[in-house]
Write a protein that holds these residues in place. Structure first.
Motif, PDB file in Angstrom:
ATOM      1  N   ILE A 199       0.842  -1.188   0.000  1.00  0.00           N
ATOM      2  CA  ILE A 199       0.000   0.000   0.000  1.00  0.00           C
ATOM      3  C   ILE A 199       0.883   1.246   0.000  1.00  0.00           C
ATOM      4  CG2 ILE A 199      -1.775   1.276   1.259  1.00  0.00           C
ATOM      5  CD1 ILE A 199      -2.558  -1.426   2.568  1.00  0.00           C
ATOM      6  N   GLY A 200       0.568   2.190  -0.874  1.00  0.00           N
ATOM      7  CA  GLY A 200       1.254   3.475  -0.887  1.00  0.00           C
ATOM      8  C   GLY A 200       0.453   4.494  -0.104  1.00  0.00           C
ATOM      9  N   THR A 267      -0.772  -2.092  -5.006  1.00  0.00           N
ATOM     10  CA  THR A 267      -2.162  -2.420  -5.327  1.00  0.00           C
ATOM     11  C   THR A 267      -3.151  -1.418  -4.726  1.00  0.00           C
ATOM     12  OG1 THR A 267      -2.390  -3.894  -3.414  1.00  0.00           O
ATOM     13  CG2 THR A 267      -1.623  -4.878  -5.492  1.00  0.00           C
ATOM     14  N   ALA A 268      -2.665  -0.489  -3.887  1.00  0.00           N
ATOM     15  CA  ALA A 268      -3.559   0.511  -3.293  1.00  0.00           C
ATOM     16  C   ALA A 268      -2.770   1.754  -2.924  1.00  0.00           C
ATOM     17  CB  ALA A 268      -4.260  -0.049  -2.060  1.00  0.00           C
ATOM     18  N   VAL A 269      -3.436   2.905  -3.024  1.00  0.00           N
ATOM     19  CA  VAL A 269      -2.857   4.183  -2.606  1.00  0.00           C
ATOM     20  C   VAL A 269      -3.869   4.881  -1.709  1.00  0.00           C
ATOM     21  CG1 VAL A 269      -2.026   6.459  -3.319  1.00  0.00           C
ATOM     22  CG2 VAL A 269      -1.469   4.435  -4.686  1.00  0.00           C
ATOM     23  N   ILE A 270      -3.402   5.353  -0.559  1.00  0.00           N
ATOM     24  CA  ILE A 270      -4.240   6.123   0.359  1.00  0.00           C
ATOM     25  C   ILE A 270      -3.771   7.565   0.333  1.00  0.00           C
ATOM     26  CG2 ILE A 270      -5.018   6.427   2.734  1.00  0.00           C
ATOM     27  CD1 ILE A 270      -4.317   3.488   3.238  1.00  0.00           C
ATOM     28  N   GLN A 293      -9.701  -1.725 -10.487  1.00  0.00           N
ATOM     29  CA  GLN A 293      -9.277  -3.035 -10.997  1.00  0.00           C
ATOM     30  C   GLN A 293      -7.772  -3.253 -10.863  1.00  0.00           C
ATOM     31  OE1 GLN A 293     -11.197  -0.855 -12.502  1.00  0.00           O
ATOM     32  NE2 GLN A 293     -12.969  -1.813 -13.538  1.00  0.00           N
ATOM     33  N   ASP A 294      -6.979  -2.196 -11.142  1.00  0.00           N
ATOM     34  CA  ASP A 294      -5.532  -2.317 -11.044  1.00  0.00           C
ATOM     35  C   ASP A 294      -5.001  -1.769  -9.716  1.00  0.00           C
ATOM     36  OD1 ASP A 294      -5.295  -3.406 -13.674  1.00  0.00           O
ATOM     37  OD2 ASP A 294      -5.509  -1.391 -14.496  1.00  0.00           O
ATOM     38  N   ILE A 295      -5.508  -0.617  -9.337  1.00  0.00           N
ATOM     39  CA  ILE A 295      -5.096   0.011  -8.075  1.00  0.00           C
ATOM     40  C   ILE A 295      -6.312   0.624  -7.395  1.00  0.00           C
ATOM     41  CG2 ILE A 295      -3.758   1.877  -7.010  1.00  0.00           C
ATOM     42  CD1 ILE A 295      -1.587   1.480  -8.942  1.00  0.00           C
ATOM     43  N   SER A 296      -6.470   0.324  -6.119  1.00  0.00           N
ATOM     44  CA  SER A 296      -7.510   0.964  -5.313  1.00  0.00           C
ATOM     45  C   SER A 296      -6.983   2.289  -4.773  1.00  0.00           C
ATOM     46  CB  SER A 296      -7.922   0.056  -4.151  1.00  0.00           C
ATOM     47  OG  SER A 296      -8.627  -1.076  -4.602  1.00  0.00           O
ATOM     48  N   VAL A 297      -7.873   3.259  -4.647  1.00  0.00           N
ATOM     49  CA  VAL A 297      -7.503   4.575  -4.107  1.00  0.00           C
ATOM     50  C   VAL A 297      -8.514   4.950  -3.024  1.00  0.00           C
ATOM     51  CG1 VAL A 297      -7.098   7.017  -4.608  1.00  0.00           C
ATOM     52  CG2 VAL A 297      -6.496   5.280  -6.315  1.00  0.00           C
ATOM     53  N   ALA A 298      -8.017   5.511  -1.930  1.00  0.00           N
ATOM     54  CA  ALA A 298      -8.900   5.935  -0.843  1.00  0.00           C
ATOM     55  C   ALA A 298      -8.431   7.278  -0.303  1.00  0.00           C
ATOM     56  CB  ALA A 298      -8.911   4.891   0.273  1.00  0.00           C
ATOM     57  N   GLY A 299      -9.337   7.989   0.339  1.00  0.00           N
ATOM     58  CA  GLY A 299      -9.020   9.300   0.900  1.00  0.00           C
ATOM     59  C   GLY A 299      -9.397   9.395   2.360  1.00  0.00           C
ATOM     60  N   MET A 310     -15.077   9.657 -10.029  1.00  0.00           N
ATOM     61  CA  MET A 310     -15.349   8.492 -10.875  1.00  0.00           C
ATOM     62  C   MET A 310     -14.176   7.521 -10.795  1.00  0.00           C
ATOM     63  SD  MET A 310     -18.339   8.814 -12.117  1.00  0.00           S
ATOM     64  CE  MET A 310     -18.353   7.693 -13.521  1.00  0.00           C
ATOM     65  N   PRO A 311     -14.386   6.376 -10.115  1.00  0.00           N
ATOM     66  CA  PRO A 311     -15.548   6.004  -9.300  1.00  0.00           C
ATOM     67  C   PRO A 311     -15.572   6.779  -7.985  1.00  0.00           C
ATOM     68  CG  PRO A 311     -13.840   4.354  -9.099  1.00  0.00           C
ATOM     69  CD  PRO A 311     -13.341   5.332 -10.125  1.00  0.00           C
ATOM     70  N   ALA A 312     -16.729   6.724  -7.305  1.00  0.00           N
ATOM     71  CA  ALA A 312     -16.869   7.436  -6.038  1.00  0.00           C
ATOM     72  C   ALA A 312     -15.790   6.983  -5.064  1.00  0.00           C
ATOM     73  CB  ALA A 312     -18.258   7.189  -5.455  1.00  0.00           C
ATOM     74  N   LEU A 313     -15.306   7.923  -4.267  1.00  0.00           N
ATOM     75  CA  LEU A 313     -14.111   7.705  -3.461  1.00  0.00           C
ATOM     76  C   LEU A 313     -14.441   7.049  -2.122  1.00  0.00           C
ATOM     77  CD1 LEU A 313     -11.038   8.345  -3.598  1.00  0.00           C
ATOM     78  CD2 LEU A 313     -11.558  10.476  -2.364  1.00  0.00           C
ATOM     79  N   THR A 314     -13.794   5.917  -1.859  1.00  0.00           N
ATOM     80  CA  THR A 314     -13.817   5.353  -0.517  1.00  0.00           C
ATOM     81  C   THR A 314     -13.021   6.288   0.385  1.00  0.00           C
ATOM     82  OG1 THR A 314     -14.053   3.047  -1.187  1.00  0.00           O
ATOM     83  CG2 THR A 314     -12.988   3.452   0.928  1.00  0.00           C
ATOM     84  N   THR A 315     -13.578   6.628   1.543  1.00  0.00           N
ATOM     85  CA  THR A 315     -12.957   7.639   2.389  1.00  0.00           C
ATOM     86  C   THR A 315     -13.417   7.461   3.824  1.00  0.00           C
ATOM     87  OG1 THR A 315     -12.600  10.034   2.617  1.00  0.00           O
ATOM     88  CG2 THR A 315     -14.795   9.325   1.949  1.00  0.00           C
ATOM     89  N   VAL A 316     -12.903   8.297   4.698  1.00  0.00           N
ATOM     90  CA  VAL A 316     -13.302   8.305   6.104  1.00  0.00           C
ATOM     91  C   VAL A 316     -14.057   9.603   6.358  1.00  0.00           C
ATOM     92  CG1 VAL A 316     -12.517   8.331   8.490  1.00  0.00           C
ATOM     93  CG2 VAL A 316     -11.345   6.892   6.809  1.00  0.00           C
TER      94      VAL A 316
END
Length: 362
Positions: A199-200, A267-270, A293-299, A310-316
């Motif tokens: 995870i980055g 595989t993911a960047v926060i 599909q390739d990398i998940s992104v969250a905020g 796009m797509p809607a952001l997974t976040t806290v």
């Protein structure tokens, strides 16, 4: 023709001293008398001499709201909510109940933060609301504690919103601190459950409390999962590759490119916040990769635009408006402080389309 205090007194059929007591709010006046005075003030459009009255009273009608960056929705939402509560009692807009809320934009400068507090002290501000994370510098912390103590001694109500209390919190009416650690932990647990192992993380400025607390939450999830990797030093098959920068879209973009150069198998960047995460999304797409599909992104924060990404952001989600409104009420004295003067405001994980199962890298 200028309307005078005597004119208001004559219209309300009271003495000038009674009018002064009503407008300054420093002496009990019967409700019916107070209403008659306020009606006369409104009918005559009387303007109170603010500087003169502040000399006679302990404080003025001024309230300062300090923000790092008013253009950042994180601060704008809190400041706007606080200003709504400060601007008038129960939305009446009646004379004698209003306070003038002034937003002071520090630009993240500790010097400007202290300068604004000094100016507010000179103006005998009724209250001060400080928003956002604090600078973790011993000299600045000591200077802030001294300045806030002087404000409190002069009768100014000091409220912290979105930042932890000072070591010596006697000068503070209340400190409303977000559960940044808990939010960071829950977000990383979500990614681990999806199978992400590299995870980055695009962190905020290293010297800010918000940055440290969120990073501690992410690391706690990794440690509890038996991985524990930090700053690129992984244990087992887990790594949390971390790059620090400002809470800006540009920082998210450039830091994500750096992370992908260092670890093409991420595989993911926060992102440290949603604005940073949007920059991360742009960088991922510019590298020809798909989200999620390739990398998940969250905020983090759940700012208004996060659901429209796009797509809607997974976040806290942090309840920014609610926290700002509560800070405003505490500043006005219309809400009782929490027990011990400190309250932790919860963070809620919002799972949306920008995160998915980790791809198999082979």
């Amino acid at each position: 023709m200028t309307v005078t205090l005597a004119d208001v007194a004559a219209r309300a059929r009271v003495s000038p001293a009674t009018v002064s007591r009503v407008l300054n709010g420093n002496y009990p006046v019967a409700a019916t008398t107070r209403e008659r005075v306020l009606r006369a003030v409104d009918e005559l459009d009387y303007v109170l001499n603010g500087p003169a009255s502040s000399l006679a009273a302990a404080t003025s009608d001024l309230v300062g709201i300090l923000v790092n960056d008013i253009a950042d929705p994180f601060f704008g939402i809190m400041a706007g909510a606080a200003q709504t509560e400060i601007g008038g009692q129960e939305g009446t807009g009646r004379a004698g109940g209003e306070k003038l809320a002034v937003v002071c934009n520090t630009g993240g400068s500790p010097e400007r933060e202290l300068t604004y507090l000094t100016l507010l002290q000179r103006q005998r501000a009724a209250a001060v609301v400080l928003t956002g994370g604090a600078l973790e510098d011993p000299d600045h912390i000591a200077a802030m504690a001294s300045k806030l103590a002087k404000l409190a001694d002069a009768g100014t109500r000091v409220v912290l919103c979105g930042r932890p209390p000072l070591p010596d919190g006697e000068a503070i009416v209340a400190a409303l601190a977000f559960d940044n650690r808990g939010g960071g932990r829950r977000l990383t647990e979500h990614l681990l459950a999806l199978g992400h192992r590299k995870i980055g993380y695009v962190a905020g400025p290293a010297e800010r409390t918000t940055t440290r607390h969120r990073l501690e939450g992410h690391r706690a999830a990794l440690g509890a999962g038996g991985f524990g990797g930090v700053d690129g030093v992984g244990l087992g098959d887990q790594e949390l590759l971390t790059v620090h920068g400002p809470y800006t879209r540009r920082s998210g973009y450039e830091a994500t490119l750096e992370l992908l150069r260092r670890a093409p198998d991420l595989t993911a960047v926060i992102g440290a916040n949603d604005t940073v995460a949007l920059g991360a999304c742009a960088a991922v797409r510019d590298q020809g990769l798909r989200i999620p599909q390739d990398i998940s992104v969250a905020g983090f924060d759940d700012l208004p635009f996060s659901v429209d990404a796009m797509p809607a952001l997974t976040t806290v989600r942090l309840p920014l408006y609610e926290a700002g409104a509560r800070a405003g009420r505490l500043a006005m004295g219309t809400e009782a402080p929490p027990p011990g003067g400190i309250a932790t405001i919860g963070a809620e994980l919002m799972v949306r389309g920008s995160t998915g199962a980790a791809r198999v890298v082979g």
